[in-house]
Structure formats: structure tokens, C-alpha cells
Scaffold this motif. Structure first.
Motif, PDB file in Angstrom:
ATOM      1  N   THR A   1      60.116 -15.781  18.809  1.00 10.00           N
ATOM      2  CA  THR A   1      58.431 -15.100  19.547  1.00 10.00           C
ATOM      3  C   THR A   1      58.124 -16.306  19.384  1.00 10.00           C
ATOM      4  O   THR A   1      58.382 -17.742  18.699  1.00 10.00           O
ATOM      5  CB  THR A   1      58.214 -14.311  19.316  1.00 10.00           C
ATOM      6  N   SER A   2      56.901 -16.390  18.528  1.00 10.69           N
ATOM      7  CA  SER A   2      55.415 -16.883  19.629  1.00 10.69           C
ATOM      8  C   SER A   2      55.870 -18.333  18.381  1.00 10.69           C
ATOM      9  O   SER A   2      56.064 -18.876  16.702  1.00 10.69           O
ATOM     10  CB  SER A   2      54.367 -16.929  19.291  1.00 10.69           C
TER      11      SER A   2
ATOM     12  N   TYR B   1      53.550 -15.289  23.377  1.00  8.16           N
ATOM     13  CA  TYR B   1      52.389 -14.787  23.226  1.00  8.16           C
ATOM     14  C   TYR B   1      51.201 -15.061  21.965  1.00  8.16           C
ATOM     15  O   TYR B   1      49.923 -14.477  22.850  1.00  8.16           O
ATOM     16  CB  TYR B   1      52.924 -13.195  22.423  1.00  8.16           C
TER      17      TYR B   1
ATOM     18  N   ASP C   1      52.184  -8.541  18.392  1.00  2.31           N
ATOM     19  CA  ASP C   1      53.370  -9.222  18.922  1.00  2.31           C
ATOM     20  C   ASP C   1      54.367  -7.897  18.282  1.00  2.31           C
ATOM     21  O   ASP C   1      54.327  -7.489  16.829  1.00  2.31           O
ATOM     22  CB  ASP C   1      53.211 -10.112  18.576  1.00  2.31           C
TER      23      ASP C   1
ATOM     24  N   ARG D   1      57.415  -8.464  18.628  1.00  2.00           N
ATOM     25  CA  ARG D   1      59.090  -9.520  18.512  1.00  2.00           C
ATOM     26  C   ARG D   1      58.473 -10.352  17.500  1.00  2.00           C
ATOM     27  O   ARG D   1      58.901 -11.311  17.353  1.00  2.00           O
ATOM     28  CB  ARG D   1      59.139  -9.808  20.075  1.00  2.00           C
ATOM     29  N   SER D   2      57.558  -9.809  16.719  1.00  2.00           N
ATOM     30  CA  SER D   2      57.152 -10.829  15.872  1.00  2.00           C
ATOM     31  C   SER D   2      56.989 -10.316  14.022  1.00  2.00           C
ATOM     32  O   SER D   2      57.764  -8.623  14.261  1.00  2.00           O
ATOM     33  CB  SER D   2      55.590 -11.194  15.573  1.00  2.00           C
TER      34      SER D   2
END
Length: 276
Positions: free
Chosen positions: A59-60, A193, A233, A235-236
């Protein structure tokens, strides 16, 4: 190659066919061995496939400029679809001594880019001319690579943040490049994100200041953004690494976490065993 009256063969080498319009075996006329006409194929080619869509993804990534250089951060999670599968993945990669890239998106494509960059650094080292690739050169290479793959309709499914400091001039570089070949540089950058959630925080805490933050303040800002991303998020992960790049060099920290509070979740409808 001489022009023939057969327009269908114009621009096509004789070796594309054994016979031409005048008759005769071209392999005999030009004494070409059969190996020149045979198309060699790798026996394992069918087993090697390019990434058609992201499967295992990160992710980010966030980055900011501070008083002494550049600071990047990325968590250690690689998700298998919606499953938080791999929780010890390093998505910050050192390139040379003064550049670090952070990767979001497909992890297999990120590994491919790592191999490409390692080969580039080795080739440059072997020239032994006293020059080394700086962050600006790495960024140019990354932007060219991503745009080239996009133009072949075979993109690398990633978004990268490139951060570094030129060891001679001390000029900092913080830039972004993605699978479409989109590139830009800014004092604060976020991928995925983070571009929606963390960028407003980074702009308020970094860009709205009269003076750039020092190292301690920059680390506090990074931790604040990573905490917000963990809250928002799905997915974090609350396990991340921070990279610091200054004129003296680059370093990537061990994994760390921040304190979070989830007591408020009890009052959220649909949480846990609640039915209403």
C-alpha cells in the motif's frame, strides 16, 4: 539487399523464406547455415509470464523534505488480494549510497525493478570513472523505464517514490513515478491511499511552515501520518520502516510501530459481535 519486382518481399529479408520469385534455394545461394533460419525458442518460455494484474501488493508510501534531507516511510505489509498475507516485506530499497526508492503496488514487479537498478549500479561502478549515479539520475532512469513499459502495453504495476540527496551539491530530490509514466516532484508525496489521506496532513504540517521541519519533527510527522493510514487504510499495517537520506548517506530504520487506540470501535455499528 537488391530490390525485386515482387513488392510483397520489399523490406523483408531473404531469410524469411527459402525460395524467392526467381527460383532457387536462398540458403544455398547465400550459403547460410540452417541455424540462421531456425527460430530458437526457450524451452521454458511458456512457464515465464509477465504480470497481467497485481496479485501481491503493497500500500502507501509517503515522503517529505525536511531541513537536512529527505525522509520516506512505508509499512511492511504485502497483501494477497484482501488477505494481509506477508507482514515482513521491506518496500524501501536503497539504490547506491544516496538514493532510496519506496514502492507501492505489485511486489513481483518491484523485485524486477530492484534487479534492474542493481544491474545499473554495477555497470556504473565498473566504468570506474569516479562518477556515481545520484538521485536525479535514478529518477530519470525510473521515469524512462516506467514510460517505456507503459508504451509497450506491458506496464510495471507500481507507483514509486524516489528520494535522495546529491552528495556533491547537497540538492535534495523527492519525486514520484507510476505505471503510466506520470512524473512530478514536490516537497511532500504520497502514493495510493496516502495521496488522499496523508497528503493533506503532510501539506499542513510541512508545506505551510515558514521553516522546514528538523529531523525530530519530521519523524513525528511521519509517525502521525502512518498512524492515520493504519486507522483508515484496510490494507495497511502498524509496522513500518523509515528511511532517512542526507548528504552523508542513506539509511533505513528497523521496523517500528506507533501506539493506537481502538476503544472507540466498541461504539461503531457493525463492529465485533454487534447485530444492530
Amino acid at each position: 539487399m537488391a530490390m525485386t519486382n515482387n513488392f510483397t518481399s520489399w523490406g523483408r529479408p531473404f531469410t524469411d523464406a527459402k525460395m524467392d520469385m526467381y527460383g532457387g534455394d536462398i540458403t544455398q545461394r547465400y550459403q547460410l547455415g540452417s541455424e540462421h533460419l531456425q527460430q530458437h525458442s526457450d524451452k521454458f518460455a511458456d512457464a515465464v509470464q509477465k504480470t497481467q494484474q497485481p496479485i501481491v501488493t503493497g500500500t502507501s508510501v509517503i515522503g517529505l523534505k525536511y531541513k537536512d534531507g529527505i525522509m520516506l516511510a512505508a509499512d511492511n505489509l504485502a497483501s494477497y488480494g484482501s488477505l494481509a498475507r506477508f507482514k515482513d516485506i521491506q518496500r524501501l530499497h536503497s539504490v547506491g549510497s544516496h538514493t532510496i526508492i519506496g514502492a507501492a503496488g505489485d511486489m513481483s514487479d518491484f523485485q524486477h525493478v530492484q534487479h534492474q537498478l542493481e544491474s545499473l549500479v554495477i555497470d556504473e561502478y565498473c566504468h570506474d570513472d569516479g562518477h556515481a549515479l545520484g538521485p536525479a539520475q535514478i529518477y530519470e532512469y525510473m521515469s524512462t523505464l516506467m514510460y517505456h513499459r507503459r508504451s509497450q502495453l506491458n506496464p510495471l504495476w507500481n507507483a514509486f517514490v524516489v528520494g535522495g540527496v546529491d552528495p556533491k551539491s547537497g540538492e535534495p530530490t523527492l519525486a514520484y513515478v507510476d505505471l503510466l509514466g506520470t512524473t512530478y516532484s514536490a516537497p511532500t508525496i504520497g502514493t495510493g491511499y496516502a495521496s488522499m489521506i496523508a497528503i493533506p496532513l503532510l501539506r499542513r504540517l510541512v508545506e505551510d511552515r515558514k521553516e522546514p521541519p528538523n529531523e525530530e519533527e519530521a519523524l513525528d510527522i511521519i509517525k502521525t501520518c502512518m498512524k492515520v493510514l493504519f486507522y483508515r487504510d484496510a490494507r495497511s499495517l502498524n509496522k513500518f520502516q523509515v528511511a532517512k537520506i542526507t548528504k552523508e548517506g542513506a539509511e533505513i530504520s528497523p521496523s517500528m510501530s506507533v501506539e493506537t487506540e481502538w476503544g472507540f470501535a466498541e461504539g461503531i455499528r457493525g463492529y465485533g459481535g454487534q447485530t444492530q
